[in-house]
Write a protein that holds these residues in place. Structure first.
Motif, PDB file in Angstrom:
ATOM      1  N   THR A  24      -7.139  18.367  -0.480  1.00  0.00           N
ATOM      2  CA  THR A  24      -7.140  16.931  -0.198  1.00  0.00           C
ATOM      3  C   THR A  24      -8.275  16.197  -0.905  1.00  0.00           C
ATOM      4  O   THR A  24      -8.345  14.980  -0.837  1.00  0.00           O
ATOM      5  N   GLY A  25      -9.146  16.928  -1.597  1.00  0.00           N
ATOM      6  CA  GLY A  25     -10.211  16.299  -2.363  1.00  0.00           C
ATOM      7  C   GLY A  25      -9.781  15.892  -3.763  1.00  0.00           C
ATOM      8  O   GLY A  25     -10.524  15.217  -4.471  1.00  0.00           O
ATOM      9  N   GLN A  26      -8.564  16.284  -4.162  1.00  0.00           N
ATOM     10  CA  GLN A  26      -8.064  15.906  -5.484  1.00  0.00           C
ATOM     11  C   GLN A  26      -7.807  14.406  -5.541  1.00  0.00           C
ATOM     12  O   GLN A  26      -7.544  13.766  -4.524  1.00  0.00           O
ATOM     13  N   PRO A  27      -7.846  13.830  -6.740  1.00  0.00           N
ATOM     14  CA  PRO A  27      -7.556  12.394  -6.882  1.00  0.00           C
ATOM     15  C   PRO A  27      -6.135  12.062  -6.431  1.00  0.00           C
ATOM     16  O   PRO A  27      -5.238  12.897  -6.522  1.00  0.00           O
ATOM     17  N   VAL A  28      -5.955  10.846  -5.952  1.00  0.00           N
ATOM     18  CA  VAL A  28      -4.649  10.355  -5.518  1.00  0.00           C
ATOM     19  C   VAL A  28      -4.176   9.329  -6.545  1.00  0.00           C
ATOM     20  O   VAL A  28      -4.869   8.343  -6.806  1.00  0.00           O
ATOM     21  N   GLU A  29      -3.016   9.588  -7.146  1.00  0.00           N
ATOM     22  CA  GLU A  29      -2.438   8.657  -8.119  1.00  0.00           C
ATOM     23  C   GLU A  29      -1.328   7.865  -7.438  1.00  0.00           C
ATOM     24  O   GLU A  29      -0.459   8.449  -6.788  1.00  0.00           O
ATOM     25  N   VAL A  30      -1.365   6.536  -7.583  1.00  0.00           N
ATOM     26  CA  VAL A  30      -0.362   5.677  -6.957  1.00  0.00           C
ATOM     27  C   VAL A  30       0.289   4.813  -8.023  1.00  0.00           C
ATOM     28  O   VAL A  30      -0.399   4.208  -8.842  1.00  0.00           O
ATOM     29  N   THR A  31       1.632   4.774  -8.006  1.00  0.00           N
ATOM     30  CA  THR A  31       2.367   3.828  -8.838  1.00  0.00           C
ATOM     31  C   THR A  31       3.278   3.020  -7.926  1.00  0.00           C
ATOM     32  O   THR A  31       3.794   3.543  -6.930  1.00  0.00           O
ATOM     33  N   ALA A  32       3.447   1.746  -8.234  1.00  0.00           N
ATOM     34  CA  ALA A  32       4.262   0.856  -7.401  1.00  0.00           C
ATOM     35  C   ALA A  32       4.633  -0.382  -8.211  1.00  0.00           C
ATOM     36  O   ALA A  32       4.054  -0.646  -9.268  1.00  0.00           O
ATOM     37  N   ASP A  33       5.582  -1.153  -7.667  1.00  0.00           N
ATOM     38  CA  ASP A  33       5.981  -2.397  -8.318  1.00  0.00           C
ATOM     39  C   ASP A  33       4.939  -3.491  -8.140  1.00  0.00           C
ATOM     40  O   ASP A  33       4.759  -4.330  -9.015  1.00  0.00           O
ATOM     41  N   SER A  34       4.243  -3.494  -6.981  1.00  0.00           N
ATOM     42  CA  SER A  34       3.229  -4.526  -6.758  1.00  0.00           C
ATOM     43  C   SER A  34       2.105  -4.012  -5.863  1.00  0.00           C
ATOM     44  O   SER A  34       2.264  -3.036  -5.139  1.00  0.00           O
ATOM     45  N   LEU A  35       0.973  -4.713  -5.930  1.00  0.00           N
ATOM     46  CA  LEU A  35      -0.220  -4.353  -5.179  1.00  0.00           C
ATOM     47  C   LEU A  35      -0.878  -5.606  -4.633  1.00  0.00           C
ATOM     48  O   LEU A  35      -1.016  -6.599  -5.343  1.00  0.00           O
ATOM     49  N   GLU A  36      -1.272  -5.537  -3.379  1.00  0.00           N
ATOM     50  CA  GLU A  36      -2.010  -6.621  -2.732  1.00  0.00           C
ATOM     51  C   GLU A  36      -3.255  -6.009  -2.096  1.00  0.00           C
ATOM     52  O   GLU A  36      -3.165  -5.068  -1.305  1.00  0.00           O
ATOM     53  N   VAL A  37      -4.448  -6.510  -2.450  1.00  0.00           N
ATOM     54  CA  VAL A  37      -5.714  -5.971  -1.950  1.00  0.00           C
ATOM     55  C   VAL A  37      -6.361  -6.981  -1.023  1.00  0.00           C
ATOM     56  O   VAL A  37      -6.404  -8.175  -1.320  1.00  0.00           O
TER      57      VAL A  37
END
Length: 152
Positions: A24-37
């Motif tokens: 669980t210490g590995q990087p997390v890659e995320v792909t998506a159509d949109s992002l809201e922060v």
């Protein structure tokens, strides 16, 4: 002699999940159509064809809420909703929701959980996956059909 297959129902079951232990210490890659922060709450919402990868594990959903630790110290947890699919090695699970707690290395899937492992399938209300050892516990009206492996 005819093959006799009997449905099995129970309250809980322990099963293996995936072929590897997940770091669980590995990087997390995320792909998506949109992002809201949202800087105020320390969250990000990914929507539309969201795919999350970490090592050999893949999780896909319609929407994923990412909750960050304080002071930009990484991801605390992910909350996936809407047609969630979790794949690790040859195993795949589907549910309405999945909550991934990075710190304790667990993914809890809820809502019409279906786990497919080769020719076998199990269904339940809830499945909790421990990534460190690749095990899962299914609970809440667990159901499967056991194959006898014999035509006689």
């Amino acid at each position: 002699m005819a093959l006799h297959v009997t449905p099995v129902e129970a309250q809980g079951a322990n099963v293996a999940f995936g072929t590897i232990r997940q770091d669980t210490g590995q990087p997390v890659e995320v792909t998506a159509d949109s992002l809201e922060v949202d800087q105020d709450t320390g969250t990000a919402i990914f929507t539309g064809n969201v795919v999350i990868g970490q090592g050999e594990m893949r999780l896909s959903a319609a929407r994923v809420l990412v909750v960050y630790r304080a002071e930009n110290k990484g991801i605390a947890r992910l909350e996936a909703t809407g047609g969630v699919t979790l794949v690790s090695g040859p195993d795949a699970a589907e549910a309405e929701r999945a909550d991934y707690n990075i710190d304790d290395g667990t993914i809890v899937m809820t809502g019409n959980v279906l786990l497919a492992q080769g020719a076998s399938a199990l269904s339940a209300d809830r499945m909790s996956v421990r990534l460190a050892d690749g095990t899962a516990q299914m609970s809440g009206r667990v159901r499967t059909i056991l194959q006898t492996g014999s035509d006689n």
